[in-house]
Design a protein around this motif. Sequence first.
Motif, PDB file in Angstrom:
ATOM      1  N   TYR A 109      35.982  46.905  37.920  1.00  0.00           N
ATOM      2  CA  TYR A 109      37.212  46.114  38.065  1.00  0.00           C
ATOM      3  C   TYR A 109      38.392  47.024  37.772  1.00  0.00           C
ATOM      4  O   TYR A 109      38.436  47.702  36.751  1.00  0.00           O
ATOM      5  CB  TYR A 109      37.192  44.949  37.076  1.00  0.00           C
ATOM      6  CG  TYR A 109      38.439  44.108  37.082  1.00  0.00           C
ATOM      7  CD1 TYR A 109      38.701  43.228  38.113  1.00  0.00           C
ATOM      8  CD2 TYR A 109      39.359  44.203  36.039  1.00  0.00           C
ATOM      9  CE1 TYR A 109      39.847  42.449  38.123  1.00  0.00           C
ATOM     10  CE2 TYR A 109      40.503  43.423  36.036  1.00  0.00           C
ATOM     11  CZ  TYR A 109      40.744  42.556  37.075  1.00  0.00           C
ATOM     12  OH  TYR A 109      41.876  41.788  37.081  1.00  0.00           O
ATOM     13  N   GLY A 110      39.336  47.044  38.691  1.00  0.00           N
ATOM     14  CA  GLY A 110      40.529  47.857  38.500  1.00  0.00           C
ATOM     15  C   GLY A 110      41.672  47.367  39.342  1.00  0.00           C
ATOM     16  O   GLY A 110      41.510  47.133  40.542  1.00  0.00           O
ATOM     17  N   GLU A 111      42.831  47.179  38.710  1.00  0.00           N
ATOM     18  CA  GLU A 111      44.052  46.767  39.405  1.00  0.00           C
ATOM     19  C   GLU A 111      43.835  45.517  40.264  1.00  0.00           C
ATOM     20  O   GLU A 111      44.132  45.501  41.451  1.00  0.00           O
ATOM     21  CB  GLU A 111      44.604  47.908  40.243  1.00  0.00           C
ATOM     22  CG  GLU A 111      45.096  49.057  39.403  1.00  0.00           C
ATOM     23  CD  GLU A 111      45.894  50.060  40.219  1.00  0.00           C
ATOM     24  OE1 GLU A 111      46.506  49.671  41.232  1.00  0.00           O
ATOM     25  OE2 GLU A 111      45.907  51.224  39.828  1.00  0.00           O
ATOM     26  N   ASP A 112      43.279  44.484  39.674  1.00  0.00           N
ATOM     27  CA  ASP A 112      43.064  43.199  40.339  1.00  0.00           C
ATOM     28  C   ASP A 112      42.132  43.271  41.541  1.00  0.00           C
ATOM     29  O   ASP A 112      42.233  42.476  42.467  1.00  0.00           O
ATOM     30  CB  ASP A 112      44.393  42.565  40.754  1.00  0.00           C
ATOM     31  CG  ASP A 112      45.279  42.289  39.555  1.00  0.00           C
ATOM     32  OD1 ASP A 112      44.729  41.993  38.482  1.00  0.00           O
ATOM     33  OD2 ASP A 112      46.509  42.372  39.694  1.00  0.00           O
ATOM     34  N   ALA A 113      41.252  44.246  41.563  1.00  0.00           N
ATOM     35  CA  ALA A 113      40.289  44.376  42.645  1.00  0.00           C
ATOM     36  C   ALA A 113      38.924  44.716  42.059  1.00  0.00           C
ATOM     37  O   ALA A 113      38.827  45.281  40.979  1.00  0.00           O
ATOM     38  CB  ALA A 113      40.735  45.453  43.618  1.00  0.00           C
ATOM     39  N   LEU A 114      37.898  44.380  42.795  1.00  0.00           N
ATOM     40  CA  LEU A 114      36.529  44.581  42.351  1.00  0.00           C
ATOM     41  C   LEU A 114      35.799  45.447  43.361  1.00  0.00           C
ATOM     42  O   LEU A 114      35.827  45.163  44.561  1.00  0.00           O
ATOM     43  CB  LEU A 114      35.856  43.207  42.244  1.00  0.00           C
ATOM     44  CG  LEU A 114      34.646  43.054  41.368  1.00  0.00           C
ATOM     45  CD1 LEU A 114      34.947  43.462  39.935  1.00  0.00           C
ATOM     46  CD2 LEU A 114      34.185  41.613  41.387  1.00  0.00           C
TER      47      LEU A 114
END
Length: 157
Positions: A109-114
Amino acid sequence: MAKGKGQRREVADQESFPIWSFLGAILATVFACWSFVFSGLNMAKEVRVLHGDGVKGTFTVVDRNCTRQACSWTGSFVSDDSRIVVPFITTGDLSSRDASPGSQLPMIYGEDALYSDGSFEWAGYFRLIIYGLISAAIAVALWHGTITWAMRKIRRP
């Protein structure tokens, strides 16, 4: 020799303005600029994904939605240390395309993305950069033709 230069000037005077070259140059320039800006804005996130940076955890699939082109999965994410819980998130990047509801998969998970570990999501932006470079080369060639025509018109006596 002087006769040859005069004949070339007459031919240059008869050439019409290269409107398709000019319009093509503008279009190729706009597309090249758009592709560089768009891919540049997203490339930082994609490079982090490429390196596996982000919070590692488990994605639990709740729903799968597929079209002809791609599938997307909706579910919840819980980090390995349970400090980050995202109850509702959608991703289109699963290495296991047959992930059914209830499946638990390792994700980043990073910067509102998976993303899957080892994701190739960045490849789309890399292709966009290649298309931008090709468009820039076409734009340079078309601008060269248009500018050459204009310079011949300016140089005539």
